[in-house]
Design a protein around this motif. Structure first.
Motif, PDB file in Angstrom:
ATOM      1  N   MET A   1       0.850  -1.185   0.000  1.00 38.22           N
ATOM      2  CA  MET A   1       0.000   0.000   0.000  1.00 38.22           C
ATOM      3  C   MET A   1       0.889   1.238   0.000  1.00 38.22           C
ATOM      4  SD  MET A   1      -3.135   1.419   0.305  1.00 38.22           S
ATOM      5  CE  MET A   1      -4.197   0.072   0.760  1.00 38.22           C
ATOM      6  N   THR A   2       0.644   2.119  -0.957  1.00 34.39           N
ATOM      7  CA  THR A   2       1.324   3.410  -0.997  1.00 34.39           C
ATOM      8  C   THR A   2       0.349   4.463  -0.501  1.00 34.39           C
ATOM      9  OG1 THR A   2       2.664   2.730  -2.888  1.00 34.39           O
ATOM     10  CG2 THR A   2       2.481   5.088  -2.483  1.00 34.39           C
ATOM     11  N   ARG A   3       0.797   5.296   0.417  1.00 31.62           N
ATOM     12  CA  ARG A   3      -0.067   6.318   1.006  1.00 31.62           C
ATOM     13  C   ARG A   3       0.399   7.699   0.554  1.00 31.62           C
ATOM     14  NH1 ARG A   3       0.429   2.101   4.547  1.00 31.62           N
ATOM     15  NH2 ARG A   3      -1.537   1.365   5.418  1.00 31.62           N
ATOM     16  N   VAL A   4      -0.539   8.444  -0.075  1.00 30.46           N
ATOM     17  CA  VAL A   4      -0.225   9.759  -0.628  1.00 30.46           C
ATOM     18  C   VAL A   4      -1.109  10.811   0.045  1.00 30.46           C
ATOM     19  CG1 VAL A   4      -0.166  11.169  -2.717  1.00 30.46           C
ATOM     20  CG2 VAL A   4       0.362   8.724  -2.860  1.00 30.46           C
ATOM     21  N   LEU A   5      -0.480  11.876   0.526  1.00 31.19           N
ATOM     22  CA  LEU A   5      -1.188  12.984   1.158  1.00 31.19           C
ATOM     23  C   LEU A   5      -0.878  14.266   0.394  1.00 31.19           C
ATOM     24  CD1 LEU A   5      -2.915  13.970   3.610  1.00 31.19           C
ATOM     25  CD2 LEU A   5      -0.731  14.448   4.753  1.00 31.19           C
ATOM     26  N   PHE A   6      -1.925  14.969  -0.028  1.00 24.36           N
ATOM     27  CA  PHE A   6      -1.775  16.260  -0.689  1.00 24.36           C
ATOM     28  C   PHE A   6      -2.014  17.351   0.349  1.00 24.36           C
ATOM     29  CE2 PHE A   6      -3.219  13.306  -3.987  1.00 24.36           C
ATOM     30  CZ  PHE A   6      -2.237  13.494  -4.949  1.00 24.36           C
TER      31      PHE A   6
ATOM     32  N   LEU B   1       2.395  11.219 -11.350  1.00 32.61           N
ATOM     33  CA  LEU B   1       2.465  10.523 -10.068  1.00 32.61           C
ATOM     34  C   LEU B   1       1.925   9.098 -10.206  1.00 32.61           C
ATOM     35  CD1 LEU B   1       2.929  10.506  -6.982  1.00 32.61           C
ATOM     36  CD2 LEU B   1       0.663  11.554  -6.761  1.00 32.61           C
ATOM     37  N   LEU B   2       0.808   8.954 -10.886  1.00 35.63           N
ATOM     38  CA  LEU B   2       0.210   7.626 -11.065  1.00 35.63           C
ATOM     39  C   LEU B   2       1.166   6.701 -11.815  1.00 35.63           C
ATOM     40  CD1 LEU B   2      -2.209   5.752 -10.728  1.00 35.63           C
ATOM     41  CD2 LEU B   2      -3.095   6.662 -12.882  1.00 35.63           C
ATOM     42  N   LYS B   3       1.785   7.201 -12.860  1.00 33.19           N
ATOM     43  CA  LYS B   3       2.749   6.394 -13.621  1.00 33.19           C
ATOM     44  C   LYS B   3       3.916   5.977 -12.730  1.00 33.19           C
ATOM     45  CE  LYS B   3       1.605   8.484 -18.027  1.00 33.19           C
ATOM     46  NZ  LYS B   3       1.963   9.550 -18.961  1.00 33.19           N
ATOM     47  N   GLU B   4       4.378   6.886 -11.891  1.00 31.04           N
ATOM     48  CA  GLU B   4       5.513   6.600 -11.014  1.00 31.04           C
ATOM     49  C   GLU B   4       5.165   5.542  -9.969  1.00 31.04           C
ATOM     50  OE1 GLU B   4       7.598   9.041  -7.595  1.00 31.04           O
ATOM     51  OE2 GLU B   4       8.187   9.820  -9.555  1.00 31.04           O
ATOM     52  N   ILE B   5       3.982   5.630  -9.401  1.00 33.16           N
ATOM     53  CA  ILE B   5       3.587   4.713  -8.330  1.00 33.16           C
ATOM     54  C   ILE B   5       3.211   3.338  -8.877  1.00 33.16           C
ATOM     55  CG2 ILE B   5       1.840   4.251  -6.578  1.00 33.16           C
ATOM     56  CD1 ILE B   5       1.826   7.190  -5.917  1.00 33.16           C
ATOM     57  N   SER B   6       2.512   3.319 -10.009  1.00 39.39           N
ATOM     58  CA  SER B   6       2.043   2.024 -10.542  1.00 39.39           C
ATOM     59  C   SER B   6       3.087   1.446 -11.452  1.00 39.39           C
ATOM     60  CB  SER B   6       0.761   2.179 -11.312  1.00 39.39           C
ATOM     61  OG  SER B   6       0.881   3.089 -12.374  1.00 39.39           O
TER      62      SER B   6
END
Length: 153
Positions: free
Chosen positions: A1-6, A148-153
Motif C-alpha cells: 500500500m502506498t499512502r499519498v497525502l496532498f 504521479l500515477l505512472k511513477e507509483i504504478s
C-alpha cells in the motif's frame, strides 16, 4: 500500500482537488486497493468544511465527483504517509516544521515536481482570484497526478 497525502494551506481548494483528481485516476486504473489518498491543510481554519464551492463547480464540470472535509495536517501524517505532496513553498516549510529532526523530510515534496506538460514553481492558491485560477489549478493537478500515477504504478 502506498499512502499519498496532498497538502495546501486551508484544505478547501488545491489539496482536496488533488485528492479528487488523483482518486479518479487511481480508480480508473483499477489500483484503488494499492493506493491510499488523503489531503490536509497546514492551518485548521476550515476544518470540517467541504471543498470550496468554486473549486467544486470546476471539478464537477470536468466530471469529477466532489467529496471530503477539510482537516489539519498533523505530525503523525508525516509518519503515516509515504508521500506528502505540498502545493507551494509555504506549505513545504510548514510541513517540514512538524518534523524538527528532519528525519521525515524526504517524504515531503513539492507537487510541481511531477508536472510534465506545464511549468510552474507552485500550484497557485486560487482562493482570492477568479474562475481562471481554479481551472488553471485543475490543469496543473491533472498533469502532475498523471505523472504521479505512472511513477507509483
Amino acid at each position: 500500500m502506498t499512502r499519498v497525502l496532498f497538502v495546501c494551506m486551508g484544505n478547501i481548494c488545491r489539496s482536496p482537488a488533488a485528492e479528487i483528481v488523483f482518486r479518479k485516476m487511481v480508480d480508473a486504473a483499477g489500483i484503488e486497493d494499492r493506493i491510499e489518498i488523503d489531503s490536509a491543510g497546514t492551518i485548521g481554519y476550515h476544518m470540517g468544511n467541504p471543498p470550496d464551492s468554486r473549486m467544486a463547480t470546476h471539478l464537477e464540470c470536468r466530471g469529477y465527483q466532489v467529496a471530503g472535509r477539510a482537516r489539519k495536517l498533523v505530525k503523525e501524517d508525516l509518519a503515516t504517509f509515504d508521500l506528502v505532496l505540498v502545493m507551494d513553498e509555504e506549505n513545504l516549510a510548514d510541513a517540514k516544521a512538524l518534523d524538527p529532526s528532519g528525519e521525515l523530510h524526504s517524504k515531503i515534496r513539492p507537487f510541481v515536481g511531477y508536472l510534465k506538460i506545464h511549468s510552474s514553481s507552485c500550484v497557485p492558491d486560487p482562493y482570492y482570484g477568479g474562475d481562471d485560477g481554479f481551472a488553471h489549478v485543475i490543469d496543473l493537478l491533472e498533469d502532475g497526478c498523471s505523472t504521479l500515477l505512472k511513477e507509483i504504478s
